[in-house]
Design a protein around this motif. Structure first.
Motif, PDB file in Angstrom:
ATOM      1  N   ALA A 167       0.816  -1.212   0.000  1.00 23.64           N
ATOM      2  CA  ALA A 167       0.000   0.000   0.000  1.00 23.64           C
ATOM      3  C   ALA A 167       0.850   1.262   0.000  1.00 23.64           C
ATOM      4  N   ALA A 168       1.931   1.246   0.775  1.00 22.37           N
ATOM      5  CA  ALA A 168       2.804   2.414   0.842  1.00 22.37           C
ATOM      6  C   ALA A 168       3.454   2.702  -0.506  1.00 22.37           C
ATOM      7  N   MET A 169       3.722   1.666  -1.292  1.00 24.66           N
ATOM      8  CA  MET A 169       4.313   1.860  -2.619  1.00 24.66           C
ATOM      9  C   MET A 169       3.283   2.401  -3.608  1.00 24.66           C
ATOM     10  N   VAL A 170       2.032   1.998  -3.447  1.00 26.22           N
ATOM     11  CA  VAL A 170       0.981   2.429  -4.379  1.00 26.22           C
ATOM     12  C   VAL A 170       0.463   3.823  -4.048  1.00 26.22           C
ATOM     13  N   LYS A 171       0.183   4.071  -2.767  1.00 24.45           N
ATOM     14  CA  LYS A 171      -0.381   5.369  -2.356  1.00 24.45           C
ATOM     15  C   LYS A 171      -0.035   5.608  -0.897  1.00 24.45           C
ATOM     16  N   ARG A 172       0.989   6.383  -0.667  1.00 22.62           N
ATOM     17  CA  ARG A 172       1.508   6.532   0.687  1.00 22.62           C
ATOM     18  C   ARG A 172       0.542   7.257   1.628  1.00 22.62           C
ATOM     19  N   ASP A 173      -0.354   8.073   1.051  1.00 19.82           N
ATOM     20  CA  ASP A 173      -1.312   8.789   1.900  1.00 19.82           C
ATOM     21  C   ASP A 173      -2.676   8.093   1.940  1.00 19.82           C
ATOM     22  N   LEU A 174      -2.727   6.843   1.537  1.00 23.46           N
ATOM     23  CA  LEU A 174      -3.965   6.070   1.648  1.00 23.46           C
ATOM     24  C   LEU A 174      -4.380   6.002   3.113  1.00 23.46           C
ATOM     25  N   PRO A 175      -5.643   6.275   3.443  1.00 22.36           N
ATOM     26  CA  PRO A 175      -6.064   6.164   4.843  1.00 22.36           C
ATOM     27  C   PRO A 175      -5.854   4.743   5.373  1.00 22.36           C
ATOM     28  N   VAL A 176      -5.186   4.636   6.495  1.00 19.96           N
ATOM     29  CA  VAL A 176      -4.963   3.349   7.166  1.00 19.96           C
ATOM     30  C   VAL A 176      -5.660   3.404   8.511  1.00 19.96           C
ATOM     31  N   ILE A 177      -6.652   2.560   8.695  1.00 20.12           N
ATOM     32  CA  ILE A 177      -7.425   2.540   9.936  1.00 20.12           C
ATOM     33  C   ILE A 177      -6.890   1.456  10.859  1.00 20.12           C
ATOM     34  N   PHE A 178      -6.520   1.846  12.047  1.00 21.01           N
ATOM     35  CA  PHE A 178      -6.020   0.922  13.064  1.00 21.01           C
ATOM     36  C   PHE A 178      -6.957   0.980  14.264  1.00 21.01           C
ATOM     37  N   ILE A 179      -7.521  -0.148  14.624  1.00 20.93           N
ATOM     38  CA  ILE A 179      -8.443  -0.203  15.757  1.00 20.93           C
ATOM     39  C   ILE A 179      -7.664  -0.529  17.021  1.00 20.93           C
ATOM     40  N   ASP A 180      -7.567   0.429  17.906  1.00 25.02           N
ATOM     41  CA  ASP A 180      -6.942   0.188  19.205  1.00 25.02           C
ATOM     42  C   ASP A 180      -8.041  -0.255  20.167  1.00 25.02           C
ATOM     43  N   THR A 181      -8.110  -1.541  20.423  1.00 21.05           N
ATOM     44  CA  THR A 181      -9.148  -2.075  21.298  1.00 21.05           C
ATOM     45  C   THR A 181      -8.881  -1.776  22.763  1.00 21.05           C
ATOM     46  N   GLU A 182      -7.712  -1.219  23.042  1.00 21.43           N
ATOM     47  CA  GLU A 182      -7.260  -0.923  24.409  1.00 21.43           C
ATOM     48  C   GLU A 182      -7.028  -2.203  25.204  1.00 21.43           C
ATOM     49  N   MET A 183      -6.937  -3.326  24.479  1.00 21.49           N
ATOM     50  CA  MET A 183      -6.586  -4.605  25.111  1.00 21.49           C
ATOM     51  C   MET A 183      -5.538  -5.325  24.278  1.00 21.49           C
ATOM     52  N   LEU A 184      -4.839  -4.586  23.438  1.00 28.96           N
ATOM     53  CA  LEU A 184      -3.817  -5.173  22.584  1.00 28.96           C
ATOM     54  C   LEU A 184      -2.525  -5.407  23.357  1.00 28.96           C
ATOM     55  N   PHE A 185      -1.674  -6.258  22.802  1.00 33.00           N
ATOM     56  CA  PHE A 185      -0.344  -6.434  23.373  1.00 33.00           C
ATOM     57  C   PHE A 185       0.421  -5.119  23.268  1.00 33.00           C
ATOM     58  N   ALA A 186       1.238  -4.836  24.275  1.00 38.66           N
ATOM     59  CA  ALA A 186       2.067  -3.631  24.210  1.00 38.66           C
ATOM     60  C   ALA A 186       2.979  -3.681  22.992  1.00 38.66           C
ATOM     61  N   GLU A 187       3.426  -4.884  22.645  1.00 33.29           N
ATOM     62  CA  GLU A 187       4.298  -5.052  21.478  1.00 33.29           C
ATOM     63  C   GLU A 187       3.595  -4.626  20.192  1.00 33.29           C
ATOM     64  N   THR A 188       2.290  -4.842  20.111  1.00 30.04           N
ATOM     65  CA  THR A 188       1.549  -4.441  18.918  1.00 30.04           C
ATOM     66  C   THR A 188       1.507  -2.919  18.790  1.00 30.04           C
ATOM     67  N   LEU A 189       1.313  -2.237  19.891  1.00 28.84           N
ATOM     68  CA  LEU A 189       1.258  -0.772  19.861  1.00 28.84           C
ATOM     69  C   LEU A 189       2.608  -0.175  19.456  1.00 28.84           C
ATOM     70  N   VAL A 190       3.686  -0.754  19.969  1.00 25.91           N
ATOM     71  CA  VAL A 190       5.022  -0.275  19.604  1.00 25.91           C
ATOM     72  C   VAL A 190       5.300  -0.574  18.133  1.00 25.91           C
ATOM     73  N   TYR A 191       4.916  -1.765  17.699  1.00 23.37           N
ATOM     74  CA  TYR A 191       5.108  -2.174  16.303  1.00 23.37           C
ATOM     75  C   TYR A 191       4.339  -1.258  15.353  1.00 23.37           C
ATOM     76  N   GLN A 192       3.133  -0.884  15.743  1.00 22.32           N
ATOM     77  CA  GLN A 192       2.336   0.026  14.917  1.00 22.32           C
ATOM     78  C   GLN A 192       3.064   1.359  14.723  1.00 22.32           C
ATOM     79  N   GLN A 193       3.623   1.879  15.784  1.00 23.72           N
ATOM     80  CA  GLN A 193       4.332   3.157  15.695  1.00 23.72           C
ATOM     81  C   GLN A 193       5.582   3.024  14.821  1.00 23.72           C
ATOM     82  N   GLU A 194       6.297   1.923  14.993  1.00 29.16           N
ATOM     83  CA  GLU A 194       7.531   1.719  14.237  1.00 29.16           C
ATOM     84  C   GLU A 194       7.249   1.541  12.746  1.00 29.16           C
TER      85      GLU A 194
END
Length: 253
Positions: free
Chosen positions: A65-92
């Motif tokens: 997706a980033a190669m096709v359209k870098r500003d494509l809306p990406v929706i991430f659902i933070d359920t507030e019960m995710l692994f801490a590793e997932t939240l860090v990975y999302q940011q990275e």
């Protein structure tokens, strides 16, 4: 985000129009690569968004997706019960791939309806609806279609999964769902990640080939189905974000 008038078909002819569009796209792109499918989707579907869990295999689709359209809306659902590793990975990953339009959504009333965070212990379907399904459906109201990372190999119910399909939610207009990686095998995903030197979710190496919320996801033993750790010791294996004939799907990934 405030709901707007969505720029996609509504009314009695909407389903037929979208079905014809999906059929035409499938016929034209049946032998094409994922990037071609995604490019065609971006060019033909008004207001398109990609929904990502930033889970075990998410980086492959996000990279395409980033190669096709870098500003494509990406929706991430933070359920507030995710692994801490997932939240860090999302940011990275957001920084690494240069994603310019990340939208993080959360349930507006989770604190009132599940103040102690124990709803999943009593009713997993209600917890998924509260923290994931309802917020996502609200966010998708303004989009004419959305992109998923679903693949045929993930379950028997997806054996014939097309690149383009029409979704008919109960309380929203029909919309097109795009599955650019539908034809990919597990080995294709692993090879793509390796060849592009993309970072894997840190929990994959610790036995989590499929990731969801921390309370409902456990490690998978060698030889087990990759989704065996999702809602273990339960018949449930779907959070409910996918619709089939107007009903939330209860099988598949």
């Amino acid at each position: 985000m405030r709901p707007e008038t969505a720029p996609f078909p509504r009314g009695s002819d909407a389903l037929a129009e979208l079905s014809a569009q999906a059929h035409g796209l499938n016929a034209r792109l049946r032998h094409h690569a994922a990037a071609d499918v995604l490019q065609a989707a971006v060019e033909t579907i008004p207001k398109l968004a990609l929904v990502s869990s930033f889970g075990a295999e998410s980086v492959a689709l996000l990279h395409v997706a980033a190669m096709v359209k870098r500003d494509l809306p990406v929706i991430f659902i933070d359920t507030e019960m995710l692994f801490a590793e997932t939240l860090v990975y999302q940011q990275e990953l957001t920084e690494r791939l240069g994603l310019r339009n990340l939208q993080i959504i959360r349930a507006k009333d989770s604190a009132e309806r599940d103040p102690n965070g124990t709803l999943h212990q009593r009713d997993t379907d209600a917890c998924c609806a509260l923290r994931k399904t309802v917020p996502l459906n609200a966010a998708l109201q303004v989009y004419g279609g959305w992109i998923t990372g679903r693949k045929r190999f993930q379950s028997g119910t997806r054996a014939q999964l097309p690149f383009f399909e029409v979704e008919t939610p109960r309380d929203a207009a029909p919309r097109i769902k795009v599955n650019p990686l539908a034809h990919w095998a597990a080995s294709d995903v692993a090879q793509y990640i390796a060849e592009n030197r993309l970072p894997r979710h840190p929990l994959v190496a610790r036995g989590y080939p499929s990731l969801g919320c921390a309370p409902c996801t456990s490690p998978v033993k060698p030889g087990e189905d990759p989704r065996a750790g999702r809602w273990r010791q339960s018949e449930k294996n779907e959070c409910g974000i996918h619709f089939v004939d107007g009903k939330m799907a209860r099988t598949g990934a």
